[in-house]
Scaffold this motif. Structure first.
Motif: not given
Length: 420
Positions: A285-292, A402-416
């Protein structure tokens, strides 16, 4: 083939009909969750345990054998499914194996059949067999007792050991057409024509999921709230995103529980499988935040994990420093996170389709206006986010917080874009 309950898989049904006359000792049925694997397995079981003399007439669905299979009371039909906190199929104690374990199954198959005919075993979600349990099953797969057929139902066959796969005849089930799903829901009387059409599109070719949606309207309502909240977060600042993700986890848990209630305690994932890489193929598994990712103007960049181990847990104690609802066990929180990632993937998929201009392929047509409003997000951004969703699913499956993974995910969600 009027005795078959499987719909939308004509080639697979024809193959099963041939197996009734000459059954294999082991069969592997692979496909996304909710696509009809267990129904097909039960069709084969009914055919093998049917009392009709002519194999071409099996399953008749009218004889005593067929009725017992349909009611779940046939003594020569054995079923195993994952359970417990780890959602595993356990190997069982060596001397006195418990019911629902592999060793108990092997001991039962060593006995003579109760009805005097065939014996059938169906192992649902067989990828939840750990390596020890699979190894214990190997000899029985290779040299089963006379008249025994073992059916393994899996979402991804490459999650099984190669030695297990090599001992099985294989069938692969793909998505079912929307018209077939509408017909299934109509025949079962669980949805009217209009609702059936909507649910068939949401189910993405999976009749089991469409039926679950139909029987759990509260799950459909919660899903709609989650989808609109996810779309609203396209224009939200980081602080709002971090607050909203906790609300989304709670609503995702509501969806998971509602679907589980109508599926006997096991909820199918809300969307198609993500195509995660097999851990048996040596993938890590690759860390959720491994891609800038590039944050929007004025936003802070997503936090990064130093390595995969930094986000991986092996027990509930490892979650102790994570903010969460302490009343919910870690297994429930992970199931809720998996459900949220699955719904999120469907939103990102529809958003990408809308951006490419082919609105006919959008599954949730009720969101067309919201999807058009978010047209400023590029396909490249959405493609990168879809990859991140897959990696997040891997991490949650590997017991990351799961909380840490989703924290990183929501900050990576594209911005309009600002203009939007």
């Amino acid at each position: 083939m009027s005795g078959f309950l499987t719909r939308g898989h004509p080639a697979a049904v024809a193959a099963i009909a041939a197996m009734i006359a000459a059954p294999p000792h082991a069969l592997l049925i692979a496909g996304p969750p909710g696509v009809g694997k267990t129904t097909l397995a039960l069709d084969l079981a009914a055919g093998l345990l049917c009392d009709a003399l002519d194999p071409a007439e099996r399953p008749c669905r009218a004889c005593r054998g067929c009725r017992l299979v349909d009611s779940g009371g046939h003594a020569d039909l054995h079923r195993l499914a994952p359970g417990g906190a780890g959602d595993q199929i356990r190997i069982g104690d060596r001397s006195e194996p418990e019911p629902g374990t592999v060793r108990r199954l092997i001991s039962e198959l060593a006995l003579l059949p109760v009805e005097g005919g065939a014996r059938v075993t169906i192992i649902e979600r067989a990828e939840r067999l750990n390596d020890d349990a699979q190894s214990a099953l190997l000899k029985t797969l290779e040299e089963p007792p006379p008249g025994v057929t073992i059916i393994l139902c899996v979402e991804r066959e490459d999650q099984l050991l190669p030695t297990v796969r090599s001992r099985c005849v294989r069938l692969r089930l793909g998505p079912v057409g929307a018209r077939d799903i509408e017909a299934i829901l109509g025949d079962q009387g669980v949805a009217d024509a209009s609702t059936a059409g909507q649910l068939a599109r949401l189910a993405a070719g999976r009749p089991g999921l469409a039926r679950a949606w139909a029987l759990a309207p509260e799950a459909v309502t919660a899903r709609a709230e989650i989808v609109r909240s996810i779309l609203d977060l396209l224009g939200a600042a980081p602080a709002r995103r971090m607050a909203a993700i906790r609300e989304l986890i709670v609503r995702s848990a509501d969806v998971e529980r509602a679907l589980a209630r109508v599926n006997g305690g096991s909820a199918p994932a809300p969307v198609a499988a993500s195509g995660r890489r097999s851990r048996r193929a040596g993938a890590t598994p690759i860390a959720a935040a491994s891609t800038t990712t590039t944050a929007g103007a004025g936003d802070q960049p997503a936090p990064e994990a130093s390595d995969g181990a930094a986000t991986t847990e092996t027990s509930d104690q490892a979650d102790a420093d994570e903010p969460r609802d302490t009343r919910a066990p870690a297994s429930e929180r992970r199931r809720a996170a998996t459900t949220l990632v699955a719904i999120w993937r469907e939103v990102a998929r529809d958003l990408a389709v809308a951006g490419l201009g082919d609105e006919r392929l959008i599954r949730d047509a009720g969101l067309l206006d919201e999807l058009r409003a978010a047209a400023g997000i590029t396909p490249v951004e959405l493609g990168a986010f879809l990859e991140r969703l897959d990696r997040s699913g891997e991490l949650i499956e590997a017991n990351a917080s799961p909380e840490l993974v989703l924290d990183v995910l929501v900050l990576s969600w594209p911005h309009l874009p600002r203009a939007a």
